[in-house]
Scaffold this active site. Sequence first.
Site, PDB file in Angstrom:
ATOM      1  N   GLU A 162       0.835  -1.205   0.000  1.00  0.00           N
ATOM      2  CA  GLU A 162       0.000   0.000   0.000  1.00  0.00           C
ATOM      3  C   GLU A 162       0.872   1.258   0.000  1.00  0.00           C
ATOM      4  OE1 GLU A 162      -3.757   1.851   2.552  1.00  0.00           O
ATOM      5  OE2 GLU A 162      -2.292   0.559   3.564  1.00  0.00           O
TER       6      GLU A 162
ATOM      7  N   LYS B  34      -9.708   2.319  -2.409  1.00  0.00           N
ATOM      8  CA  LYS B  34      -9.884   1.691  -1.103  1.00  0.00           C
ATOM      9  C   LYS B  34     -11.289   1.920  -0.555  1.00  0.00           C
ATOM     10  CE  LYS B  34      -7.398   1.681   3.359  1.00  0.00           C
ATOM     11  NZ  LYS B  34      -6.167   2.186   4.012  1.00  0.00           N
TER      12      LYS B  34
ATOM     13  N   CYS C 227      -5.773  -2.844   2.332  1.00  0.00           N
ATOM     14  CA  CYS C 227      -5.488  -2.673   3.750  1.00  0.00           C
ATOM     15  C   CYS C 227      -6.687  -2.904   4.666  1.00  0.00           C
ATOM     16  CB  CYS C 227      -4.865  -1.301   3.993  1.00  0.00           C
ATOM     17  SG  CYS C 227      -4.006  -1.204   5.602  1.00  0.00           S
TER      18      CYS C 227
END
Length: 421
Positions: free
Chosen positions: A151, A226, A263
């Site tokens: 990330e 994300k 994540c």
Amino acid sequence: MEKNMAKPATVNGEIEENQSTNESSISNGSICGFDSLHHLLRSSLSPHLFQEASRLLLGMNCGKPLDPITLPEPASTLSANHNFDLQAYCFHAQEESLRDPRIVRVGLIQNSIDHPTTGPFREQKRAIFQKVKPIIEAAGASGVNILCLQEAWTMPFAFCTREKSWCEFAEPVDGESTQFLQDFARKYNMVIVSPILERDIIHGETLWNTAVIIGNHGNIIGKHRKNHIPRVGDFNESTYYMEGNTGHPVFETAFGKIGVNICYGRHHPLNWMAFGLNGAEIVFNPSATVGELSEPMWPIEARNAAIANNYFVGSINRVGTEVFPNSFTSGDGKPAHKDFGHFYGSSHFSAPDASCTPSLSRYRDGLMVADMDLNLCRQIKDKWGFRMTARYELYAEMLARYVKPDFQPQVTSDPLLHNAA
């Protein structure tokens, strides 16, 4: 690969704690001087006990432990010359009569930053590019078909600071980092997943936490933003970007169908499920997470997602402790500090049959490579029938009610509770 260290003394079969070793481990991020738990156990247990521990911790693939892969000499040379951990394993599937094997070689890269965060941003970024270059070259030399980086790999994970100067690292989807990786994609016929801080020029220069999917011809296949933004501890990411707007896309590449669960999304089972419903065969989880917050969860969540959704998962985490120029706090009562804590690496693969690789180093850069027969995804679907036995209509009805303001939980109380009151 472990560093050459004396084996810890034992008393009644238990490792005797050594204060200097423990202090060193805390400072460099190792586990009592070892790269990973796997290496610590291998050094500390008899071969038979280590085999049993590995069976319980890593599972079995088609009834046996994962086979290690011997990678080409150029990859090993790059690993030795640049001091990064290099591991490779093979996930098998049962042989079928009507389908040929669908074997794809996949790689994960974890790395620390190279320059202090006090340095000029351009120098920091270029230093990271130069640091990951030999690791990407090793992946290419190993014949990796799909490669995923960590990330926000182009920068320090500065989102704890809430300082807006770090926004300078943001770039368009077709920006500098994509152009850098496109050359490798073309050179090695390799799909590359590149998680970056995106600057959306068209929509008012809005920032997003984004994964860019680069095709094996150097073309941009697409992007995913994300879905879940943390608001826990030092993870103040909503200062920079908000929840993504791309849904749960699956990208059909030359080597398989892939998704990217960035994540914090790994903490949300429905996020994992959505990629599976869209047909993913491999889902990558590029991350930046620290030991105090999440390390006990790290080997569990991705493996559970692989099992529940019948696909492979590649988990990537950066390494090192990143110290920033100015102190910050996060409203949790802790004194002002200048670092997140230790990013513990430990990147690994998980398979739909509950097997998984050992982890990469907890404190060194690394490249994890795995051959995976994608036929295993359907074989496990046929074996367990999770899709067939799921009750999506019930879940959909429940969720539809839950998101309404007048939602009432479905709770049946024991009437005797009220009588007693």
